[in-house]
Design an enzyme around this catalytic site. Structure first.
Site, short mmCIF file in Angstrom:
data_model
loop_
_atom_site.label_atom_id
_atom_site.label_comp_id
_atom_site.label_asym_id
_atom_site.label_seq_id
_atom_site.Cartn_x
_atom_site.Cartn_y
_atom_site.Cartn_z
N ARG A 1 0.79 -1.29 -0.19
CA ARG A 1 0.11 0.16 -0.06
C ARG A 1 0.75 1.26 -0.05
NH1 ARG A 1 -2.87 -3.78 1.72
NH2 ARG A 1 -0.98 -4.52 2.40
N THR A 2 1.73 1.34 1.15
CA THR A 2 2.58 2.47 1.15
C THR A 2 3.33 3.14 -0.11
OG1 THR A 2 2.65 1.93 3.40
CG2 THR A 2 3.90 3.82 2.77
N LYS B 1 26.98 -4.04 -1.62
CA LYS B 1 28.54 -3.98 -1.62
C LYS B 1 29.26 -3.26 -0.44
CE LYS B 1 27.99 -3.18 -6.73
NZ LYS B 1 28.18 -2.37 -7.65
N HIS C 1 4.61 5.84 11.56
CA HIS C 1 4.20 5.44 10.16
C HIS C 1 3.23 6.85 10.11
CE1 HIS C 1 3.09 4.06 6.30
NE2 HIS C 1 2.74 2.71 6.74
N ARG D 1 11.55 3.57 4.06
CA ARG D 1 10.70 2.78 4.95
C ARG D 1 11.89 2.08 5.39
NH1 ARG D 1 5.85 -1.26 4.63
NH2 ARG D 1 4.79 0.70 5.27
N1 CP Z 1 -0.30 -0.27 5.82
C1 CP Z 1 0.76 -0.28 5.42
O1 CP Z 1 1.81 0.40 5.65
O2 CP Z 1 0.74 -1.19 4.40
P1 CP Z 1 1.93 -1.85 3.57
O3 CP Z 1 3.06 -2.40 4.52
O4 CP Z 1 1.52 -2.74 2.56
O5 CP Z 1 2.57 -0.63 3.04
#
Ligand code: CP
Length: 304
Positions: A55-56, A83, A133, A105
């Site tokens: 999603r993100t 590397k 998040h 992320r």
């Molecule tokens: N909700 C969320 O962060 O989903 P993903 O891990 O699929 O990005």
């Protein structure tokens, strides 16, 4: 002025509301037929995901496209980090080749914050370990606002593996900033002590929150972060912590069911509830695009 978004802990209510209003405005323009807003034409956004995401990642990518930006997609497995290149050197490279913002992320808590101090371009946190998040919480806030109106005085319950949930932490900060009351509940090993200090009210069970909540946010167990922790079986978890039709029937009229996804259907949430009339789970996913458009445009200093 460019500005990173690394968490909601220290973000003011004004900045949150401004991002939500901007997301709503972009949503309206897209609904009216503007496929691309071209606000970031000629700009480039780098997407760096060191942990799995569906999603993100897709919604940041779609958000960048909707704004007319170019997307620099990074794959950790095929990059020179294999590397031995450091994360800082890799992100410096992205700034050097022309990225205007970096979305990251990472499994390690604090990586986006540290990069935001070291890089000449804004950093957007797409999830750092169990910490924050922020864009997930913003899309949750937008979805809540769409369905409940003002969040001041509303009650939102967050249920499940709160201990390992960056979604829960960012939501507690965001919801409290907007004046909502936050209840948290989860199995003893998955619900940390000290949540009161963040402004949340612990409850002993899912059954304890159903009558009070205007919204229930269900969380999955983050097995990838558990190490050797002892856990209930999926069947036990479903029995005590699963939101099924019988429990959902106890929710107040107009209350909504949320989940950041991915969902473990049949464990923390039953199919009938995830796909039922109170569920706003797929609206959350759609709002992810508008919120991330707002976060990207604001981060690079576009003021409309
Ligand atoms: N909700 C969320 O962060 O989903 P993903 O891990 O699929 O990005």
């Amino acid at each position: 002025m460019s500005q990173s978004l690394v968490g909601l802990r220290d973000v003011s209510a004004d900045r949150i509301v401004s991002l939500l209003d901007r997301a709503s405005a972009y949503r309206g323009r897209i609904a009216a037929g503007e496929a691309r807003l071209e606000l970031l034409r000629g700009r480039a956004v780098a997407l760096m995901f060191f942990e799995a995401s569906t999603r993100t990642r897709f919604s940041f990518e779609m958000a960048a496209h909707r704004l007319g930006a170019d997307v620099l997609s990074f794959s950790a497995a095929s990059s020179s980090t294999t590397k031995g290149e450091t994360l800082l050197d890799t992100t410096r490279l992205l700034a050097a080749v022309g990225a205007d913002a970096v979305v990251i992320r990472h499994a390690a808590v604090g990586v986006p914050h540290r990069l935001s101090e070291l890089l000449p371009i804004p950093v957007l946190n797409a999830g750092d370990g169990i910490n924050e998040h922020p864009t997930q919480a913003l899309l949750d806030l937008l979805t809540l606002r769409d369905h409940l109106g003002s969040l001041a005085g509303r009650t939102v319950a967050i249920v499940g593996d709160v201990r390992h949930s960056r979604v829960a932490r960012s939501n507690v900060f965001g919801l409290r900033a907007l004046g909502a009351r936050v209840l948290v509940a989860g199995p003893g090993t998955l619900c940390p002590a000290g949540l009161e200090h963040l402004g949340a009210e612990p409850r002993r069970s899912l059954d304890d929150v159903l009558d009070e909540a205007d919204a229930v946010m269900m969380l999955r167990i983050q097995r990838e972060r558990l190490g050797g922790a002892i856990l209930p079986s999926a069947e036990e978890y479903r029995r005590y912590w699963g939101l099924d039709e019988r429990r959902a029937a106890r929710l107040r009229p107009g209350a909504v069911v949320m989940h950041p996804a991915p969902m473990n259907r049949g464990v923390e949430i039953a199919d009938e509830v995830a796909d039922g009339p109170s569920s706003v789970i797929f609206a959350q996913m759609e709002n992810g695009v508008y919120v991330r458009m707002a976060a990207l445009a604001a981060s690079v200093g576009v003021d409309r």
